[in-house]
Design a protein around this motif. Structure first.
Motif, PDB file in Angstrom:
ATOM      1  N   MET A  15      -6.853   4.665   3.766  1.00 19.82           N
ATOM      2  CA  MET A  15      -5.932   5.690   4.263  1.00 19.82           C
ATOM      3  C   MET A  15      -4.811   5.949   3.253  1.00 19.82           C
ATOM      4  O   MET A  15      -4.306   7.069   3.151  1.00 19.82           O
ATOM      5  CB  MET A  15      -5.357   5.275   5.623  1.00 19.82           C
ATOM      6  N   GLY A  16      -4.438   4.919   2.515  1.00 15.12           N
ATOM      7  CA  GLY A  16      -3.428   5.098   1.463  1.00 15.12           C
ATOM      8  C   GLY A  16      -3.927   6.050   0.389  1.00 15.12           C
ATOM      9  O   GLY A  16      -3.179   6.897  -0.108  1.00 15.12           O
ATOM     10  N   MET A  56       5.434  11.276  -5.035  1.00  7.54           N
ATOM     11  CA  MET A  56       5.728   9.888  -4.664  1.00  7.54           C
ATOM     12  C   MET A  56       6.610   9.856  -3.412  1.00  7.54           C
ATOM     13  O   MET A  56       6.349   9.085  -2.479  1.00  7.54           O
ATOM     14  CB  MET A  56       6.464   9.206  -5.826  1.00  7.54           C
ATOM     15  N   ALA A  57       7.649  10.714  -3.398  1.00  5.04           N
ATOM     16  CA  ALA A  57       8.576  10.724  -2.259  1.00  5.04           C
ATOM     17  C   ALA A  57       7.857  11.129  -0.973  1.00  5.04           C
ATOM     18  O   ALA A  57       7.993  10.468   0.063  1.00  5.04           O
ATOM     19  CB  ALA A  57       9.747  11.676  -2.544  1.00  5.04           C
ATOM     20  N   ILE A  58       7.070  12.205  -1.043  1.00  5.26           N
ATOM     21  CA  ILE A  58       6.359  12.706   0.152  1.00  5.26           C
ATOM     22  C   ILE A  58       5.409  11.627   0.686  1.00  5.26           C
ATOM     23  O   ILE A  58       5.328  11.375   1.890  1.00  5.26           O
ATOM     24  CB  ILE A  58       5.563  13.999  -0.192  1.00  5.26           C
ATOM     25  N   THR A  59       4.719  10.963  -0.235  1.00  5.59           N
ATOM     26  CA  THR A  59       3.716   9.973   0.177  1.00  5.59           C
ATOM     27  C   THR A  59       4.367   8.709   0.738  1.00  5.59           C
ATOM     28  O   THR A  59       3.989   8.223   1.808  1.00  5.59           O
ATOM     29  CB  THR A  59       2.812   9.630  -1.030  1.00  5.59           C
ATOM     30  N   LEU A  60       5.355   8.189   0.014  1.00  2.62           N
ATOM     31  CA  LEU A  60       6.002   6.949   0.448  1.00  2.62           C
ATOM     32  C   LEU A  60       6.766   7.135   1.761  1.00  2.62           C
ATOM     33  O   LEU A  60       6.773   6.242   2.615  1.00  2.62           O
ATOM     34  CB  LEU A  60       6.943   6.430  -0.661  1.00  2.62           C
ATOM     35  N   ILE A 108       0.835  -1.203   0.000  1.00  2.46           N
ATOM     36  CA  ILE A 108       0.000   0.000   0.000  1.00  2.46           C
ATOM     37  C   ILE A 108       0.874   1.259   0.000  1.00  2.46           C
ATOM     38  O   ILE A 108       0.506   2.276  -0.580  1.00  2.46           O
ATOM     39  CB  ILE A 108      -1.015  -0.030   1.163  1.00  2.46           C
ATOM     40  N   GLY A 109       2.048   1.181   0.603  1.00  2.00           N
ATOM     41  CA  GLY A 109       2.992   2.303   0.534  1.00  2.00           C
ATOM     42  C   GLY A 109       3.341   2.607  -0.916  1.00  2.00           C
ATOM     43  O   GLY A 109       3.240   3.748  -1.373  1.00  2.00           O
ATOM     44  N   SER A 110       3.747   1.562  -1.657  1.00  3.10           N
ATOM     45  CA  SER A 110       4.086   1.737  -3.075  1.00  3.10           C
ATOM     46  C   SER A 110       2.881   2.245  -3.862  1.00  3.10           C
ATOM     47  O   SER A 110       2.997   3.176  -4.660  1.00  3.10           O
ATOM     48  CB  SER A 110       4.551   0.415  -3.687  1.00  3.10           C
TER      49      SER A 110
END
Lengths: 220, 294
Positions: free
Chosen positions: B226-227, B197-201, B171-173
């Motif tokens: 939540m993802g 992508m960086a901020i979210t991961l 889910i992180g990816s």
């Protein structure tokens, strides 16, 4: 680069609930079925790591058996595969193994009928993608994504050349090739991934070569 | 291969003044030797499957165990009442992400994105953002190629398997992929996609995979929810010009290392985290104390 296609990431289309434990498991089962070349009479399915821990809830069991019955990852019949296998008279047994393997999602499928047996080790590496690591005790790496032929032969000079020249005569290009053996001069296994599907008649030509014991194929 | 890292992907897109999705399509053509049309057609089919999963989930489904189902519908009703606090598109994305994963839990047909357990985030955000941005069908397909490009880098440099890397890998990816794709659809630059992508991961690092009874249900469905929310906010932050101090490729590498350090009890074995809470164990006994099948 284990993942080469965008469809390894956005895909596969599949019956839930788990890409590694359901879709990947179904794919391993189907590759085993393809190499075996026919419906088995019995199958002993050894599960390792996370496969062993959670196979019931993820439908790993129904998925592998679905694969052995030649079902695609999106085939609704996967859900009833255990009942279907039973109705076809296939004896299926699951064994939860304690051994720690390199990858947590590993399965060993040992299957057969009165005419032969096959033992295959497959790994579900994520997102539904798989690798076959072992066939009948020979180490190899096979994805099952390309057409391929698998040849068991006596470990003598000229076998590889013989197989290659038959493919060349039939204008089939080899994309990737591996040779594996347990000890010098005994048995060897070669895996040739090809750009085109290899016809049954070509398999027969290869089988008739000296020192060739068995040929199987994966078609696209 | 045209790119192996996010840096290479962004540089190539910016140098050639192309969208990330177009670079992904070109690489696919090179690797598979298939035509542009064939590749786009195949992605269109995946989009169709995603759309069907969302629609089916919004009608309401229930899994065999009864652990999950119906929450996507519940949230849609709440949105209609109009008293929500966060934001309509965010909640719509959350609801549609859950719809997909509720269908998955019910052994229905989905498109793994990048996996089945994380299949909700990318379509959930896509079909919510669609309401505001009114994309063409072509842009919706591009959304999937952009998400795929970022997922491709993660899969090859880290992991997209919960058994290898925990839920951060799944889910992180998926959340990082979705954030990057939202940015492109909203007209952001390739660099902004990478920042999103960086901020979210970054904010999913360390997320464990601890499914109750080993099933892709609890907490997976709500984690997709939540993802999706994370992806929406990460995309907005990047579109606002906010940058990650740690470059995207380094975040991906960190995620991989965290996954390697993670004990196996927290990597899809149902031996830690929520799976071993008193209630988690109780569900496990209820479900497998009387096995559904032999």
């Amino acid at each position: 680069m284990k993942f080469r296609s965008v469809f390894d990431i956005i895909g596969p289309v599949m019956i839930g609930p788990s890409s590694s434990h359901t879709a990947g498991a179904a794919r391993i089962g189907r590759v085993a079925r393809t190499i075996f070349g026919r419906e088995p009479k019995w199958a002993k399915i050894h599960l390792y790591g996370s496969f062993a821990e959670t196979y019931r809830g993820h439908g790993t069991d129904v998925a592998i058996v679905g694969g052995l019955l030649d079902f695609e990852t999106y085939d609704n019949r996967i859900v009833q595969s255990l009942e279907l296998a039973k109705s076809y008279g296939i004896d299926v047994e699951f064994i939860e193994e304690e051994t720690v393997m390199d990858h947590p999602n590993t399965v060993k499928i040992h299957m057969g009928d009165q005419n032969g047996q096959l033992e295959l080790v497959g790994v579900s590496i994520g997102g539904g993608k798989i690798e076959i690591d072992e066939i009948n005790g020979f180490k190899l790496k096979l994805t099952g994504e390309h057409p391929a032929i698998i040849v068991l032969n006596n470990d003598r000079f000229g076998c590889i050349a013989g197989v290659a020249s038959i493919l060349a005569k039939n204008e089939i290009n080899i994309g990737h090739m591996q040779v594996s053996r347990k000890e010098k001069g005994k048995l060897a296994l070669m895996v040739l991934e090809t750009d085109e599907n290899v016809e049954e008649t070509i398999l027969q030509q290869i089988e008739s070569l000296p020192n060739i014991l068995q040929v199987a194929r994966i078609v696209e | 291969m045209l790119f192996k890292t996010v840096r290479e992907l962004v540089d190539l897109a910016e140098k050639e003044r192309k969208k990330i999705s177009h670079i992904m399509i070109e690489q696919e053509m090179e690797v598979t030797k298939k035509s542009r049309e064939e590749i786009i057609e195949r992605m269109e089919k995946n989009l169709q499957v995603m759309e069907n999963s969302v629609q089916r989930g919004l009608k309401g489904v229930t899994s065999r165990t009864g652990l999950t189902g119906g929450d996507a519908v519940r949230l849609q009703k709440y949105i209609e009442e109009g008293n929500f606090l966060s934001g309509e598109i965010v909640l719509d994305a959350v609801s549609k992400a859950m719809a997909t994963n509720e269908v998955n839990a019910a052994m229905g047909m989905i498109c793994a994105t990048p996996t089945a357990g994380s299949a909700g985030v990318v379509p959930g955000t896509l079909f919510a953002v669609k309401e505001k941005l009114n994309p063409t069908r072509e842009q919706m397909i591009e959304y999937l190629f952009t998400a795929g490009a970022f997922g491709f880098v993660v899969a090859n440099n880290a992991s997209i398997s919960g058994a290898s890397g925990g839920c951060q890998a799944e889910i992180g990816s998926a959340s990082g992929m979705a954030a990057a794709a939202i940015v492109e659809m909203a007209g952001g630059t390739p660099s902004q996609s990478a920042e999103a992508m960086a901020i979210t991961l970054k904010n999913m690092l360390g997320l464990v995979c601890d499914p109750v009874a080993g099933l892709v249900e609890v907490p997976c469905v709500k984690r997709n929810a939540m993802g999706a929310a994370n992806a929406m906010v990460g995309a907005d932050m990047a579109l606002a010009g906010i940058q990650s101090r740690i470059p995207c490729d380094e975040v991906i590498a960190a995620m991989f290392k965290v996954g390697q350090m993670m004990p196996s009890a927290l990597r899809e074995t149902a031996q830690g985290g929520l799976a071993v809470t008193p209630t988690g164990k109780k569900y496990e006994r209820e479900i497998f104390g009387n096995p559904q099948r032999k």
